[in-house]
Design a protein around this motif. Structure first.
Motif, PDB file in Angstrom:
ATOM      1  N   LEU A 121       0.839  -1.200   0.000  1.00 39.99           N
ATOM      2  CA  LEU A 121       0.000   0.000   0.000  1.00 39.99           C
ATOM      3  C   LEU A 121       0.874   1.249   0.000  1.00 39.99           C
ATOM      4  N   GLY A 122       1.975   1.193   0.742  1.00 45.16           N
ATOM      5  CA  GLY A 122       2.913   2.317   0.775  1.00 45.16           C
ATOM      6  C   GLY A 122       3.496   2.613  -0.599  1.00 45.16           C
ATOM      7  N   SER A 123       3.825   1.563  -1.346  1.00 41.23           N
ATOM      8  CA  SER A 123       4.350   1.748  -2.707  1.00 41.23           C
ATOM      9  C   SER A 123       3.310   2.404  -3.609  1.00 41.23           C
ATOM     10  N   LEU A 124       2.071   1.983  -3.464  1.00 35.81           N
ATOM     11  CA  LEU A 124       0.992   2.559  -4.257  1.00 35.81           C
ATOM     12  C   LEU A 124       0.763   4.019  -3.860  1.00 35.81           C
ATOM     13  N   TYR A 125       0.717   4.272  -2.571  1.00 34.01           N
ATOM     14  CA  TYR A 125       0.462   5.620  -2.063  1.00 34.01           C
ATOM     15  C   TYR A 125       1.588   6.576  -2.464  1.00 34.01           C
ATOM     16  N   GLU A 126       2.801   6.075  -2.461  1.00 37.63           N
ATOM     17  CA  GLU A 126       3.950   6.910  -2.796  1.00 37.63           C
ATOM     18  C   GLU A 126       3.831   7.508  -4.190  1.00 37.63           C
ATOM     19  N   ARG A 127       3.206   6.784  -5.094  1.00 41.18           N
ATOM     20  CA  ARG A 127       2.998   7.282  -6.453  1.00 41.18           C
ATOM     21  C   ARG A 127       2.166   8.560  -6.462  1.00 41.18           C
ATOM     22  N   TYR A 128       1.265   8.665  -5.499  1.00 46.81           N
ATOM     23  CA  TYR A 128       0.304   9.762  -5.499  1.00 46.81           C
ATOM     24  C   TYR A 128       0.503  10.753  -4.354  1.00 46.81           C
ATOM     25  N   MET A 129       1.609  10.649  -3.645  1.00 49.01           N
ATOM     26  CA  MET A 129       1.852  11.586  -2.555  1.00 49.01           C
ATOM     27  C   MET A 129       1.886  13.042  -3.026  1.00 49.01           C
ATOM     28  N   PRO A 130       2.484  13.343  -4.183  1.00 44.96           N
ATOM     29  CA  PRO A 130       2.428  14.739  -4.638  1.00 44.96           C
ATOM     30  C   PRO A 130       0.993  15.221  -4.865  1.00 44.96           C
ATOM     31  N   LEU A 131       0.129  14.355  -5.391  1.00 29.45           N
ATOM     32  CA  LEU A 131      -1.279  14.698  -5.584  1.00 29.45           C
ATOM     33  C   LEU A 131      -1.947  14.966  -4.235  1.00 29.45           C
ATOM     34  N   VAL A 132      -1.735  14.078  -3.281  1.00 27.84           N
ATOM     35  CA  VAL A 132      -2.348  14.214  -1.961  1.00 27.84           C
ATOM     36  C   VAL A 132      -1.851  15.484  -1.276  1.00 27.84           C
ATOM     37  N   TYR A 133      -0.546  15.728  -1.370  1.00 32.84           N
ATOM     38  CA  TYR A 133       0.021  16.932  -0.767  1.00 32.84           C
ATOM     39  C   TYR A 133      -0.565  18.186  -1.413  1.00 32.84           C
TER      40      TYR A 133
END
Length: 190
Positions: free
Chosen positions: A31-43
Motif C-alpha cells: 500500500l505504501g508503494s501505491l500511495y507513494e505514487r500519489y503523494m504529490p497529488l495528496v500533498y
C-alpha cells in the motif's frame, strides 16, 4: 524446460494489481508503494484546502492511515480518482472540525466559487441558502448528492443504497451539483 520468473516488484505493477495484492496480504509495504505514487497529488490537495505546508504534510500521513482502513471498505474502480476524493474529504473534515471553516462553504463542497462569499456575519444566511437550495433539488438528486458528498459514499454505494443504476447516480450527482451552483449564484446575494 523450466521457466523462471523474477519476483514482481511494486514499481512494475499497476495500481489495481498493487491494490489487490494489498487487500489479499494486508502488507503495508504494498500500500505504501501505491500511495507513494500519489503523494504529490495528496500533498497538493491538502495544501490547496489547508493552506499551510505543515498541516498539509501532516495530512499526507493521516490520509495514509485512513487509506489503510478505508481501502477495505470501498469498491475502488480507479485508485487515483478515489484517493483524490478521499484526500479532499479528509481536508474538508479537518477544516470543519477545527472551526476554520465557520460557514458552510458549498464552494469547497462541490468545488466552485459562488458569486457571494459569505463572511462570518453572514453565516446563518449562507447555511439557510444552502439548505433552501438543497431542498429545491429533485428527491433523487438531493439523496444522491447528500450520500456522495456528505456521507462520502462512492457511486456504487449510492446506487446500492438508493436502488438507482450507476448511470442514474452519476447523472443525479452531476445535475444536482450544477443545480446547486445555479441556485446559490441566484440566491446567494439576497
Amino acid at each position: 524446460m523450466k521457466f523462471f520468473t523474477k519476483p514482481i516488484k511494486p514499481e512494475d505493477t499497476d495500481d489495481e494489481q498493487l491494490l489487490g495484492s494489498y487487500r489479499r496480504t494486508r502488507n503495508l509495504k504494498l500500500l505504501g508503494s501505491l500511495y507513494e505514487r500519489y503523494m504529490p497529488l495528496v500533498y497538493g490537495v491538502a495544501l490547496k484546502y489547508l493552506k499551510e505546508e505543515e498541516q498539509a504534510q501532516d495530512a499526507v500521513m493521516s490520509i495514509f492511515e485512513e487509506l489503510a482502513q478505508k481501502v477495505h471498505q470501498h469498491d475502488i474502480q480507479q485508485f487515483r480518482s478515489w484517493l483524490y476524493v478521499l484526500s479532499r474529504n479528509y481536508c474538508l473534515m479537518q477544516l470543519r472540525s477545527s472551526k476554520k471553516m465557520e460557514t458552510v462553504g458549498l464552494d469547497e463542497f462541490v468545488e466552485f466559487t459562488p458569486v457571494v462569499h459569505p463572511d462570518s456575519e453572514d453565516r446563518e444566511r449562507a447555511i439557510l441558502a444552502l439548505e433552501q437550495c438543497l431542498d429545491k433539488l429533485t428527491p433523487p438528486q438531493k439523496q444522491s448528492v447528500r450520500l456522495f458528498y456528505l456521507d462520502e459514499k462512492c457511486y456504487k454505494e449510492v446506487a446500492e443504497q438508493t436502488g438507482y443504476s450507476m448511470n442514474e447516480v452519476k447523472s443525479y450527482i452531476q445535475n444536482g451539483k450544477r443545480n446547486l451552483k445555479i441556485c446559490l449564484e441566484k440566491n446567494g446575494g439576497r
